[in-house]
Design an enzyme around this catalytic site. Sequence first.
Site, PDB file in Angstrom:
ATOM      1  CE  LYS A   4      -1.695   1.749   4.009  1.00 46.68           C
ATOM      2  NZ  LYS A   4      -1.428   3.171   4.224  1.00 46.68           N
ATOM      3  CG  ASN A   5       2.286   2.672   3.551  1.00 45.05           C
ATOM      4  OD1 ASN A   5       1.125   3.016   3.283  1.00 45.05           O
ATOM      5  ND2 ASN A   5       2.684   2.395   4.763  1.00 45.05           N
ATOM      6  CB  CYS A  41      -4.389   7.070  10.330  1.00 40.61           C
ATOM      7  SG  CYS A  41      -4.738   5.574   9.436  1.00 40.61           S
ATOM      8  NE  ARG A  83       0.094  10.600  10.195  1.00 41.66           N
ATOM      9  CZ  ARG A  83      -0.287   9.607   9.384  1.00 41.66           C
ATOM     10  NH1 ARG A  83      -1.558   9.331   9.247  1.00 41.66           N
ATOM     11  NH2 ARG A  83       0.604   8.958   8.674  1.00 41.66           N
ATOM     12  CG  ASP A  94       2.723   1.370   9.703  1.00 40.44           C
ATOM     13  OD1 ASP A  94       2.905   1.453   8.481  1.00 40.44           O
ATOM     14  OD2 ASP A  94       2.590   2.366  10.437  1.00 40.44           O
ATOM     15  NE  ARG A 131      -7.243   4.968   4.598  1.00 39.40           N
ATOM     16  CZ  ARG A 131      -6.329   5.599   5.338  1.00 39.40           C
ATOM     17  NH1 ARG A 131      -6.547   5.802   6.622  1.00 39.40           N
ATOM     18  NH2 ARG A 131      -5.208   6.017   4.805  1.00 39.40           N
TER      19      ARG A 131
END
Length: 415
Positions: free
Chosen positions: A23-24, A118, A123, A306, A398
Site C-alpha cells: 500500500k505505502n 489516520c 501529523r 505500523d 483502506r
Amino acid sequence: MNEIIKIRGNRKLNGEVTVSSCKNSAVAILPSVVLASEIVRLYDVPEIEDVKVLVKLLELLNVKVEESDDDELTIDPTRIANVDLLDEDVMKLRASYYFMGALLGRFRHVKMYSPGGCNLGPRPIDLHLKGFEALGATISQEGNIIELNAEELVGDDIYLDFASVGATINIMLAACFATGRTTIENAAKEPEIIDLSSMLNKMGAQIRGAGTSRITIDGVSRLKGCIHDIIPDRIEAGTYIIAAAACGQDVIIKNVIPQHIEALLSKLEDMGVKLMQGPDFVRVLESDDLKPVDIITQPFPGFATDLQQPLTALLTKANGDSHIEETIYLERFKHCAELNKMGANIEFETGNSHIHGPTPLKGTDIFATDLRCGASLVIAGLMAEGETNIHNAYHIYRGYDSIVDKLKALGADIQ
Ligand code: EPZ
C-alpha cells in the site's frame, strides 16, 4: 457507513495466504505518474480503498486510468491538466500529499487541499514544505488549501530533522526536474522509497542512494513511461504472520521479502514463536508458552510503528509483562482501550503501553479507529472466545486487500 466485521474466534488457522502489493509504495507511485510523459503500466496494484481514491484524483487531472482484471493498471498521463485538487477525496488519505511534490515538480504550481488520513495524533508536513522551499517554491496556505509556486526549481542540500518517509518521497518527486543536484540528508530508508526510486530511474530519473540516509537526485528534462511491479506489502505480511503466531497450526505466508520485516521476525523468535523463513515466504507453526518482549518503534530497519498495534494483540497471550515504546506516533494506542474491553490488561499513556499477560480474550463489540488499530482488533477477534463485532471496518479496507476472504481461506469464521 459503519461496516462491521464479525468473527467467531478461537479457531485454528491453517493453509497458505498470499500477501498483496505494498500500500505505502502504491500510494506514492500513483501520484508520481504525473511526472511521466508516456504511459506507465503497473502490475499487482493492491485492491484497496486508498488506491481507488488516488485513481479518482488522477482522473480529476485528466490522467486516463484503465484497470485490467488481474490488478494491472495502465495509466496515461499524456493529456494531463494541472487543475486545482479541491475535491474532498483529497482528505480521505494522507498520501494525497504526494501530488504536491509531483505537480510542483512537473508544473512548478500546485493548489490542493491539505491531506487527511489516520488520526494518529498531530501529523505535520513541515519537513515536506521545508524541502519544497529549499528547491525554490513559495508556499501560501489559506485554511486547509495549500498552494505552491516556483519560478524555477533548483537542486539544493536538504537535511531532514526526522527521517520522514513522506518528506523523503515528496522531495524526491519535486526534485526530479529541478536544475542540478538535490541531496536529501537523513533520508528515510523504508523499502517503499527504494521501490519508487527504482521505478523513477526506469523512467529516466537520476536518483542514487535510496535505502540509505543520503539520497541524491540529479534533475532531468522529462520522464518516459515504464512497466513496474510493486513490491510486496511488508506490513500486511507482518500482520498475517502475527495472526498465525496467535492462532495458527501451520500457516505459510507467501510473497514476503523477509529482509523487510527482520525486526518483527526477530522479536517473534524472542517470544518463542516457531517460524521458518524461505526466500519469499514465512512458515509459522503452532506456538504456545509465548514469552513477553520489549519493543521500541523506529524508522526502517527498526521495528515498524505500523506493526506495534497488531503485535499488541498477540502480546496479550504472552506469559508476563511486555512494554512498547512508540517513538514515531506518540498517540498510537487507541487499540488498547478496545482490547481491554475484550479482557486484555493493558496500561497505556502517551508514547508507551504495558501489556500484562496472559489474559484470555472474550468477543464483544469493538471499534476500529485507524487502519492498524483495525488490524489489531481482527487478530484479537480471531484469538477471542465467542463473537467479536469490529465496527468502522472501512478503516481496515483502506490497507488490507481482501482481508476477510484471505482469513476465511485460512479457516477463520469471519464475514
Ligand atoms: C508513512 O507515513 C506511512 N504512510 C505510515 O503508515 C507509517 O506509519 C509512517 O510512514 C512511519 O513508518 C504512508 O507511507 C502512506 P513520516 P508518513 O513522515 O510518511 C513526523 C499506515 O498505517 N513528521 O515518516 O506520514 C510525523 O508527525 C501508515 O500504513 C513531522 O513532524 O510518516 C510522525 O511523528 C500509518 N513533520 C513522524 O514524523 C513532517 O513534515 C513519522 O512521519 C513529516 C513527518
